[in-house]
Design a protein around this motif. Structure first.
Motif, short mmCIF file in Angstrom:
data_model
loop_
_atom_site.label_atom_id
_atom_site.label_comp_id
_atom_site.label_asym_id
_atom_site.label_seq_id
_atom_site.Cartn_x
_atom_site.Cartn_y
_atom_site.Cartn_z
N ILE A 184 69.59 16.22 78.56
CA ILE A 184 69.99 15.38 77.44
C ILE A 184 71.26 15.91 76.79
N HIS A 187 74.48 15.31 78.79
CA HIS A 187 74.87 13.96 79.20
C HIS A 187 76.15 13.57 78.47
N ILE A 190 76.16 12.35 74.90
CA ILE A 190 75.52 13.20 73.90
C ILE A 190 76.36 14.43 73.56
N TYR A 195 72.46 13.38 67.30
CA TYR A 195 71.69 12.28 67.86
C TYR A 195 70.26 12.34 67.34
N TYR A 197 66.24 11.91 68.34
CA TYR A 197 65.38 12.11 69.51
C TYR A 197 63.97 11.64 69.17
N THR A 232 67.85 9.40 71.99
CA THR A 232 67.38 9.79 73.31
C THR A 232 65.86 9.91 73.30
N LYS A 234 62.33 10.93 76.31
CA LYS A 234 61.77 11.10 77.65
C LYS A 234 60.65 10.08 77.77
N PHE A 248 67.45 0.75 75.39
CA PHE A 248 67.61 2.06 76.04
C PHE A 248 67.98 1.86 77.50
N ILE A 264 64.76 9.84 81.63
CA ILE A 264 65.45 10.21 80.37
C ILE A 264 66.33 9.05 80.00
N VAL A 266 68.73 6.75 77.00
CA VAL A 266 69.66 6.85 75.88
C VAL A 266 69.92 5.46 75.31
N GLU A 268 72.60 3.55 72.79
CA GLU A 268 73.89 3.64 72.11
C GLU A 268 74.02 2.50 71.12
#
Length: 270
Positions: A184, A187, A190, A195, A197, A232, A234, A248, A264, A266, A268
């Motif tokens: 994470i 990436h 990131i 960020y 989580y 982010t 999992k 996501f 995983i 993300v 935005e």
């Protein structure tokens, strides 16, 4: 269904542990890291409760609960002179229906990077009913919290060596989180950024597929949009479609075993 979100209070924490036991009972990830948890439910709950207590006392950790109205039967408390025909809705003799609020789900949201100045200093997300900033709820540290965290750290050592925490395969859990956290942080979207989580999302099985999990996800996404930072997580197999619907995108994955893959993802903000 009318769902209300609010920050957790200390009396909620045992309820969250119970929700976790029921929600995670059949998940492949917990079956891998705590293979005996169905047979040692008490230890599993104790370990989840220790996690909830630790997160509750830690700055930057947002423990958000979802409540719904439920009807329950309660004793009438003796005769009130009513005939059975006078009782509304065909209530059972000696019982009456009462509504109450019930916690049915929760989310652990974590703000990574930055400090108190960047941690949700504006109004909280809609639907929380508090009208306070997230910073006011969770970022402020106190001597009491520091003391409780110190005591919890000793409790965690005991739990992992002699107590209920032994239900988890500790080294496998540590390695899994270390590797996925590294993926994470490294990436492209990131690196060098603050960020949010989403660490944990759980809803009682009887209340799943009613939009409660979506509301708990929206809580963090709304903050992320206001702050202009990514989110982010999992993903589990069961949560993947929900996260896709919320915007996501899968950016990587960890193959834990031949049959267990952890995506995983993300988000935005646009």
């Amino acid at each position: 269904m009318d769902v209300a979100l609010r920050p957790a209070s200390r009396p909620d924490l045992p309820v969250l542990a119970t929700i976790g036991v029921l929600a995670f009972r059949d998940t492949p990830l917990y079956a891998h890291f705590a293979p005996r948890h169905p047979q040692r439910e008490g230890d599993f709950r104790a370990a989840l409760l220790l996690e909830a207590r630790t997160r509750f006392e830690s700055p930057g950790q947002c423990v958000v609960v979802a409540e719904v109205d439920v009807d329950v039967d309660v004793d009438r408390g003796g005769s009130d002179g009513e005939d059975e025909d006078e009782r509304e809705g065909g209530e059972k003799e000696g019982k009456r229906r009462m509504g109450r609020r019930m916690v049915v789900g929760f989310a652990y949201w974590v703000k990574v990077g930055g400090g108190s100045a960047g941690f949700g200093s504006g109004p909280g997300p809609s639907g929380t009913g508090e009208g306070k900033g997230v910073q006011e709820w969770y970022w402020k540290d106190t001597w009491g919290k520091k003391l409780r965290r110190t005591l919890l750290s000793f409790e965690a050592i005991y739990s992992g060596t002699l107590g209920p925490g032994r239900i988890f395969i500790a080294e496998s859990v540590r390695r899994f989180h270390a590797l996925t956290d590294q993926i994470i942080r490294n990436h492209a979207s990131i690196i060098g950024r603050e960020y949010w989580y989403l660490s944990t999302l759980a809803v009682l099985p009887a209340f799943q597929h009613r939009g409660i999990g979506a509301r708990l996800v929206d809580w963090g996404l709304e903050l992320a949009r206001k702050e202009g930072v990514p989110v982010t997580l999992k993903s589990t197999e069961s949560g993947y479609r929900l996260y896709e619907r919320k915007g996501f995108k899968e950016v990587d994955a960890m193959q834990v075993t031949e049959s267990l893959r952890v995506p995983i993802m993300v988000f935005e903000p646009s």
